[in-house]
Motif scaffolding. Sequence first.
Motif, PDB file in Angstrom:
ATOM      1  N   ASP A 117      33.972 -36.205  84.377  1.00 43.67           N
ATOM      2  CA  ASP A 117      33.654 -37.622  84.567  1.00 43.67           C
ATOM      3  C   ASP A 117      32.159 -37.893  84.671  1.00 43.67           C
ATOM      4  N   VAL A 118      31.443 -37.015  85.377  1.00 41.63           N
ATOM      5  CA  VAL A 118      30.034 -37.259  85.684  1.00 41.63           C
ATOM      6  C   VAL A 118      29.111 -36.821  84.559  1.00 41.63           C
ATOM      7  N   PHE A 119      29.490 -35.756  83.836  1.00 42.20           N
ATOM      8  CA  PHE A 119      28.562 -35.183  82.865  1.00 42.20           C
ATOM      9  C   PHE A 119      29.107 -35.181  81.436  1.00 42.20           C
ATOM     10  N   ILE A 120      30.236 -34.543  81.209  1.00 40.69           N
ATOM     11  CA  ILE A 120      30.680 -34.299  79.836  1.00 40.69           C
ATOM     12  C   ILE A 120      31.042 -35.592  79.108  1.00 40.69           C
ATOM     13  N   GLN A 121      31.913 -36.404  79.675  1.00 40.04           N
ATOM     14  CA  GLN A 121      32.355 -37.617  78.969  1.00 40.04           C
ATOM     15  C   GLN A 121      31.215 -38.600  78.706  1.00 40.04           C
ATOM     16  N   PRO A 122      30.316 -38.841  79.679  1.00 37.31           N
ATOM     17  CA  PRO A 122      29.181 -39.724  79.368  1.00 37.31           C
ATOM     18  C   PRO A 122      28.277 -39.169  78.260  1.00 37.31           C
ATOM     19  N   MET A 123      28.097 -37.840  78.229  1.00 36.71           N
ATOM     20  CA  MET A 123      27.291 -37.246  77.156  1.00 36.71           C
ATOM     21  C   MET A 123      27.966 -37.447  75.798  1.00 36.71           C
ATOM     22  N   ILE A 124      29.273 -37.194  75.741  1.00 33.36           N
ATOM     23  CA  ILE A 124      30.003 -37.350  74.474  1.00 33.36           C
ATOM     24  C   ILE A 124      29.942 -38.812  74.010  1.00 33.36           C
ATOM     25  N   ALA A 125      30.109 -39.742  74.930  1.00 33.74           N
ATOM     26  CA  ALA A 125      30.058 -41.166  74.574  1.00 33.74           C
ATOM     27  C   ALA A 125      28.686 -41.529  74.013  1.00 33.74           C
ATOM     28  N   ALA A 126      27.629 -41.019  74.623  1.00 34.71           N
ATOM     29  CA  ALA A 126      26.273 -41.305  74.137  1.00 34.71           C
ATOM     30  C   ALA A 126      26.043 -40.685  72.763  1.00 34.71           C
ATOM     31  N   TYR A 127      26.481 -39.443  72.585  1.00 32.34           N
ATOM     32  CA  TYR A 127      26.319 -38.792  71.277  1.00 32.34           C
ATOM     33  C   TYR A 127      27.099 -39.535  70.195  1.00 32.34           C
ATOM     34  N   ARG A 128      28.302 -39.979  70.553  1.00 28.68           N
ATOM     35  CA  ARG A 128      29.119 -40.728  69.577  1.00 28.68           C
ATOM     36  C   ARG A 128      28.385 -42.005  69.147  1.00 28.68           C
ATOM     37  N   ALA A 129      27.818 -42.716  70.113  1.00 26.63           N
ATOM     38  CA  ALA A 129      27.115 -43.966  69.807  1.00 26.63           C
ATOM     39  C   ALA A 129      25.881 -43.705  68.942  1.00 26.63           C
ATOM     40  N   ILE A 130      25.131 -42.658  69.234  1.00 26.61           N
ATOM     41  CA  ILE A 130      23.930 -42.354  68.448  1.00 26.61           C
ATOM     42  C   ILE A 130      24.303 -41.941  67.033  1.00 26.61           C
ATOM     43  N   VAL A 131      25.320 -41.093  66.900  1.00 27.12           N
ATOM     44  CA  VAL A 131      25.749 -40.656  65.563  1.00 27.12           C
ATOM     45  C   VAL A 131      26.268 -41.835  64.760  1.00 27.12           C
ATOM     46  N   GLU A 132      27.102 -42.676  65.365  1.00 31.64           N
ATOM     47  CA  GLU A 132      27.641 -43.839  64.639  1.00 31.64           C
ATOM     48  C   GLU A 132      26.516 -44.761  64.187  1.00 31.64           C
ATOM     49  N   GLN A 133      25.527 -44.975  65.044  1.00 31.29           N
ATOM     50  CA  GLN A 133      24.379 -45.800  64.655  1.00 31.29           C
ATOM     51  C   GLN A 133      23.628 -45.154  63.501  1.00 31.29           C
ATOM     52  N   GLY A 134      23.405 -43.849  63.584  1.00 29.40           N
ATOM     53  CA  GLY A 134      22.684 -43.145  62.526  1.00 29.40           C
ATOM     54  C   GLY A 134      23.417 -43.180  61.199  1.00 29.40           C
ATOM     55  N   VAL A 135      24.736 -43.094  61.244  1.00 29.34           N
ATOM     56  CA  VAL A 135      25.538 -43.170  60.011  1.00 29.34           C
ATOM     57  C   VAL A 135      25.398 -44.565  59.404  1.00 29.34           C
ATOM     58  N   ARG A 136      25.467 -45.592  60.239  1.00 33.70           N
ATOM     59  CA  ARG A 136      25.293 -46.967  59.741  1.00 33.70           C
ATOM     60  C   ARG A 136      23.918 -47.158  59.119  1.00 33.70           C
ATOM     61  N   GLU A 137      22.897 -46.556  59.737  1.00 38.96           N
ATOM     62  CA  GLU A 137      21.528 -46.692  59.240  1.00 38.96           C
ATOM     63  C   GLU A 137      21.252 -45.800  58.029  1.00 38.96           C
ATOM     64  N   GLY A 138      22.159 -44.844  57.778  1.00 42.86           N
ATOM     65  CA  GLY A 138      21.955 -43.915  56.674  1.00 42.86           C
ATOM     66  C   GLY A 138      21.005 -42.768  56.991  1.00 42.86           C
ATOM     67  N   SER A 139      20.691 -42.582  58.283  1.00 43.30           N
ATOM     68  CA  SER A 139      19.742 -41.532  58.653  1.00 43.30           C
ATOM     69  C   SER A 139      20.423 -40.262  59.159  1.00 43.30           C
ATOM     70  N   LEU A 140      21.691 -40.367  59.566  1.00 37.82           N
ATOM     71  CA  LEU A 140      22.439 -39.211  60.058  1.00 37.82           C
ATOM     72  C   LEU A 140      23.762 -39.111  59.320  1.00 37.82           C
ATOM     73  N   ARG A 141      24.217 -37.871  59.127  1.00 42.67           N
ATOM     74  CA  ARG A 141      25.537 -37.693  58.529  1.00 42.67           C
ATOM     75  C   ARG A 141      26.595 -37.713  59.636  1.00 42.67           C
ATOM     76  N   PRO A 142      27.831 -38.010  59.299  1.00 46.44           N
ATOM     77  CA  PRO A 142      28.877 -38.000  60.326  1.00 46.44           C
ATOM     78  C   PRO A 142      29.028 -36.588  60.897  1.00 46.44           C
ATOM     79  N   ILE A 143      29.098 -36.491  62.199  1.00 46.11           N
ATOM     80  CA  ILE A 143      29.316 -35.191  62.855  1.00 46.11           C
ATOM     81  C   ILE A 143      30.113 -35.436  64.120  1.00 46.11           C
ATOM     82  N   ASN A 144      30.979 -34.513  64.438  1.00 46.52           N
ATOM     83  CA  ASN A 144      31.776 -34.593  65.651  1.00 46.52           C
ATOM     84  C   ASN A 144      30.829 -34.595  66.851  1.00 46.52           C
TER      85      ASN A 144
END
Length: 197
Positions: A117-144
């Motif tokens: 709750d304190v560490f893993i899930q918030p990190m995964i949520a942040a990584y998901r948001a950054i990757v999704e933004q990067g995919v939309r911007e065309g700067s990052l490829r989709p990654i788990n």
Amino acid sequence: MLSAAALLNATAQILSETSSVSFSLSDVSERSGVNVAMIKYHFGNKEGLLTALLERDANNAIEALQSLVALDCPAEKKLQIHIQGIINAYSKFPYLNKLIHYLAELGSPGARQLVTDVFIQPMIAAYRAIVEQGVREGSLRPINPGLLYYAIVGAADHIFHASYSVRSTLGIDDIDASTKDEYTALLQAVFIKGLKP
């Protein structure tokens, strides 16, 4: 609550100096100058002390990461800032990942859930948001985002966790600011270039 803070600070110091979590509560009492009975009063037991330390130190890092995700800037820049931030966090709290592993593997069900709750899930949520933004911007490829978590956290933590080896690998006694900056730049280049579409 001054005694609680002193106990947490002493625990952090002890964990920073050793490669294990096998210290005694007497060690913490002696280091802090606070009676050992106050550990039970404030934290209940050793696990309570360790979970309180994790909450204290991980919360600051997670709040900074969540603020970063909310910034109005490109995903690549967020990733660059995050890599610098996580290396700084592990430099300041070299015991953080060791503490997470200990509580997740040997802690009670409540402690394991706290790690999630304190560490893993918030990190995964942040990584998901950054990757999704990067995919939309065309700067990052989709990654788990879970795989990205393992890659970044593992790389950022290991140089500090394995500080015993820096004499053999880097020819220095301690990781100084210059080495930390050089390592940060290396990881930024590896991850940002490596995640391009």
